[in-house]
Design a protein around this motif. Structure first.
Motif, PDB file in Angstrom:
ATOM      1  N   GLY A   8       0.766  -0.874  -0.171  1.00 17.60           N
ATOM      2  CA  GLY A   8      -0.175  -0.143  -0.159  1.00 17.60           C
ATOM      3  C   GLY A   8       1.008   1.259   0.323  1.00 17.60           C
ATOM      4  O   GLY A   8       1.815   0.945   0.643  1.00 17.60           O
ATOM      5  N   ARG A   9       0.103   1.908  -0.660  1.00 24.54           N
ATOM      6  CA  ARG A   9       0.778   3.601  -0.053  1.00 24.54           C
ATOM      7  C   ARG A   9       1.094   4.347   0.335  1.00 24.54           C
ATOM      8  O   ARG A   9       0.557   3.948   1.664  1.00 24.54           O
ATOM      9  CB  ARG A   9       0.283   4.915  -1.604  1.00 24.54           C
ATOM     10  CG  ARG A   9      -0.033   3.969  -2.868  1.00 24.54           C
ATOM     11  CD  ARG A   9      -0.553   5.272  -3.863  1.00 24.54           C
ATOM     12  NE  ARG A   9      -0.146   5.046  -5.362  1.00 24.54           N
ATOM     13  CZ  ARG A   9       0.810   5.075  -5.865  1.00 24.54           C
ATOM     14  NH1 ARG A   9       2.160   6.057  -5.160  1.00 24.54           N
ATOM     15  NH2 ARG A   9       1.453   4.708  -7.139  1.00 24.54           N
ATOM     16  N   ARG A  10       2.364   4.898   1.237  1.00 26.06           N
ATOM     17  CA  ARG A  10       2.738   5.454   2.612  1.00 26.06           C
ATOM     18  C   ARG A  10       3.110   6.419   2.616  1.00 26.06           C
ATOM     19  O   ARG A  10       4.077   6.294   1.095  1.00 26.06           O
ATOM     20  CB  ARG A  10       3.105   4.057   3.234  1.00 26.06           C
ATOM     21  CG  ARG A  10       2.827   3.186   3.913  1.00 26.06           C
ATOM     22  CD  ARG A  10       3.916   2.083   4.658  1.00 26.06           C
ATOM     23  NE  ARG A  10       4.088   2.523   5.764  1.00 26.06           N
ATOM     24  CZ  ARG A  10       5.369   2.333   6.426  1.00 26.06           C
ATOM     25  NH1 ARG A  10       6.241   1.660   5.946  1.00 26.06           N
ATOM     26  NH2 ARG A  10       6.173   2.958   7.527  1.00 26.06           N
ATOM     27  N   VAL A  11       3.138   7.462   3.097  1.00 27.44           N
ATOM     28  CA  VAL A  11       4.709   8.686   3.387  1.00 27.44           C
ATOM     29  C   VAL A  11       5.709   8.175   3.240  1.00 27.44           C
ATOM     30  O   VAL A  11       5.457   7.483   4.301  1.00 27.44           O
ATOM     31  CB  VAL A  11       3.288  10.091   4.224  1.00 27.44           C
ATOM     32  CG1 VAL A  11       4.643  11.232   4.030  1.00 27.44           C
ATOM     33  CG2 VAL A  11       2.297  10.160   3.698  1.00 27.44           C
ATOM     34  N   VAL A  12       6.450   8.907   2.453  1.00 25.59           N
ATOM     35  CA  VAL A  12       7.842   8.430   2.247  1.00 25.59           C
ATOM     36  C   VAL A  12       8.925   9.354   4.019  1.00 25.59           C
ATOM     37  O   VAL A  12       7.995  10.341   3.906  1.00 25.59           O
ATOM     38  CB  VAL A  12       8.792   8.972   1.180  1.00 25.59           C
ATOM     39  CG1 VAL A  12       9.914   8.545   1.655  1.00 25.59           C
ATOM     40  CG2 VAL A  12       8.291   8.128  -0.002  1.00 25.59           C
ATOM     41  N   THR A  13       9.203   8.954   4.702  1.00 25.37           N
ATOM     42  CA  THR A  13      10.410   9.362   5.825  1.00 25.37           C
ATOM     43  C   THR A  13      10.640   9.638   5.257  1.00 25.37           C
ATOM     44  O   THR A  13      11.801   8.251   4.834  1.00 25.37           O
ATOM     45  CB  THR A  13       9.119   8.541   7.355  1.00 25.37           C
ATOM     46  OG1 THR A  13       9.718   7.879   7.093  1.00 25.37           O
ATOM     47  CG2 THR A  13       8.090   8.656   7.876  1.00 25.37           C
ATOM     48  N   GLY A  14      11.794  10.832   5.635  1.00 21.10           N
ATOM     49  CA  GLY A  14      13.777  11.407   5.397  1.00 21.10           C
ATOM     50  C   GLY A  14      13.243  10.985   4.135  1.00 21.10           C
ATOM     51  O   GLY A  14      12.320  11.402   3.666  1.00 21.10           O
ATOM     52  N   HIS A  15      14.704  10.931   3.840  1.00 22.80           N
ATOM     53  CA  HIS A  15      15.107  11.091   2.475  1.00 22.80           C
ATOM     54  C   HIS A  15      15.741   9.726   1.547  1.00 22.80           C
ATOM     55  O   HIS A  15      15.968   9.801   0.279  1.00 22.80           O
ATOM     56  CB  HIS A  15      15.660  12.735   2.788  1.00 22.80           C
ATOM     57  CG  HIS A  15      15.694  13.050   2.445  1.00 22.80           C
ATOM     58  ND1 HIS A  15      14.610  14.174   2.052  1.00 22.80           N
ATOM     59  CD2 HIS A  15      16.277  14.150   4.002  1.00 22.80           C
ATOM     60  CE1 HIS A  15      14.510  15.198   3.062  1.00 22.80           C
ATOM     61  NE2 HIS A  15      15.464  15.452   4.104  1.00 22.80           N
ATOM     62  N   TRP A  16      15.216   8.358   2.534  1.00 25.16           N
ATOM     63  CA  TRP A  16      16.191   7.887   2.071  1.00 25.16           C
ATOM     64  C   TRP A  16      14.280   6.556   2.023  1.00 25.16           C
ATOM     65  O   TRP A  16      13.978   5.588   2.520  1.00 25.16           O
ATOM     66  CB  TRP A  16      17.096   6.822   2.407  1.00 25.16           C
ATOM     67  CG  TRP A  16      17.755   5.828   1.703  1.00 25.16           C
ATOM     68  CD1 TRP A  16      17.430   4.522   1.814  1.00 25.16           C
ATOM     69  CD2 TRP A  16      18.051   5.789   0.917  1.00 25.16           C
ATOM     70  NE1 TRP A  16      18.406   3.877   1.725  1.00 25.16           N
ATOM     71  CE2 TRP A  16      18.694   4.626   0.517  1.00 25.16           C
ATOM     72  CE3 TRP A  16      18.191   6.979  -0.546  1.00 25.16           C
ATOM     73  CZ2 TRP A  16      19.207   4.019  -0.896  1.00 25.16           C
ATOM     74  CZ3 TRP A  16      18.794   6.654  -1.385  1.00 25.16           C
ATOM     75  CH2 TRP A  16      19.662   5.231  -1.709  1.00 25.16           C
ATOM     76  N   PRO A  17      13.894   6.684   0.039  1.00 22.84           N
ATOM     77  CA  PRO A  17      12.619   5.931  -0.098  1.00 22.84           C
ATOM     78  C   PRO A  17      12.480   4.082   0.318  1.00 22.84           C
ATOM     79  O   PRO A  17      11.614   3.464   1.114  1.00 22.84           O
ATOM     80  CB  PRO A  17      12.323   6.184  -1.073  1.00 22.84           C
ATOM     81  CG  PRO A  17      13.203   6.364  -2.259  1.00 22.84           C
ATOM     82  CD  PRO A  17      14.087   7.097  -1.079  1.00 22.84           C
ATOM     83  N   LEU A  18      14.241   3.931   0.732  1.00 18.84           N
ATOM     84  CA  LEU A  18      13.809   2.108   0.731  1.00 18.84           C
ATOM     85  C   LEU A  18      13.879   1.283   2.143  1.00 18.84           C
ATOM     86  O   LEU A  18      13.420   1.034   2.880  1.00 18.84           O
ATOM     87  CB  LEU A  18      15.273   1.348   0.697  1.00 18.84           C
ATOM     88  CG  LEU A  18      15.625   2.019  -0.834  1.00 18.84           C
ATOM     89  CD1 LEU A  18      17.387   1.446  -1.249  1.00 18.84           C
ATOM     90  CD2 LEU A  18      14.873   1.589  -2.039  1.00 18.84           C
TER      91      LEU A  18
END
Length: 218
Positions: A3-13
């Motif tokens: 599911g789609r989530r808000v990316v936290t920080g600057h490293w999407p992994l």
């Protein structure tokens, strides 16, 4: 899929998390380094025989923490859509017990991945190594779209090769190689979605959309 989530920080992994009945796996963050180093220092294998092609566990207790941190940072910095590693920390009942890597080079063209892992000695013998490798394979095949996965181990490493056989890997040649500071026969194995012996549980996945976008996967 995830599911789609808000990316936290600057490293999407960092958004990626895999869940099995007993384990939680996610890409190692800086705040995980202390637990990772403690697990490694607690012991992984008998000192007389090193299962790793690069004998990183032979470093002293003073050197290993810095070496581990540098390895994680270097792996992260070298990740791009054409060559990447997902270094998944593995937790069991809230304790960091090991690492399951998924690696690839030229993945968008070749659709092949490699796997590597380690498990602290206190967590060995309970089937966790098989469960975490099964999680990595299920994610690679069902979410990343891999069509083959390879692994290798020194021919004497029956624990690793036994896990491979139990998951449906088949032999893919033996090579004589420099394995650490020893010359060893190295057994290569591979598995496909068709030969993968799937576990009787369903993998839980979240954060896959962030991974797919970063790696430019369809």
């Amino acid at each position: 899929m995830g599911g789609r989530r808000v990316v936290t920080g600057h490293w999407p992994l960092f958004d990626l998390e895999l869940r099995t009945p007993r384990l939680r796996l996610r890409v190692i963050r800086d705040e995980d380094l202390e637990a990772m180093i403690e697990a490694a220092l607690s012991g992984i294998h008998p000192p007389e025989r090193n299962p790793f092609s690069f004998p990183w566990t032979s470093a002293t207790a003073t050197e290993l923490p810095t070496n581990t941190a540098v390895h994680v940072w270097r792996t992260r910095a070298a990740t791009d859509p054409d060559a990447w590693t997902l270094p998944l920390g593995v937790w069991a009942e809230g304790t960091f017990v090991g690492v399951q890597d998924i690696t690839a080079t030229g993945f968008r063209a070749l659709r092949c991945v490699g796997t590597g892992s380690w498990l602290r000695s206190s967590a060995q013998g309970a089937g966790l190594g098989k469960e975490m490798r099964a999680a990595g394979l299920a994610y690679a095949f069902d979410y990343l779209g891999a069509t083959a996965a390879g692994s290798e181990a020194a021919a004497w490493n029956e624990a690793s090769l036994g896990v491979s056989r139990s998951l449906g890997y088949t032999p893919n040649g033996v090579r004589r190689e420099l394995w650490g500071d020893q010359v060893e026969d190295v057994q290569y194995v591979h598995v496909s979605p068709e030969t993968f012996r799937r576990p009787d549980w369903e993998l839980g996945v979240s954060g896959h959309d962030s991974v797919a976008a970063f790696l430019r996967l369809p």
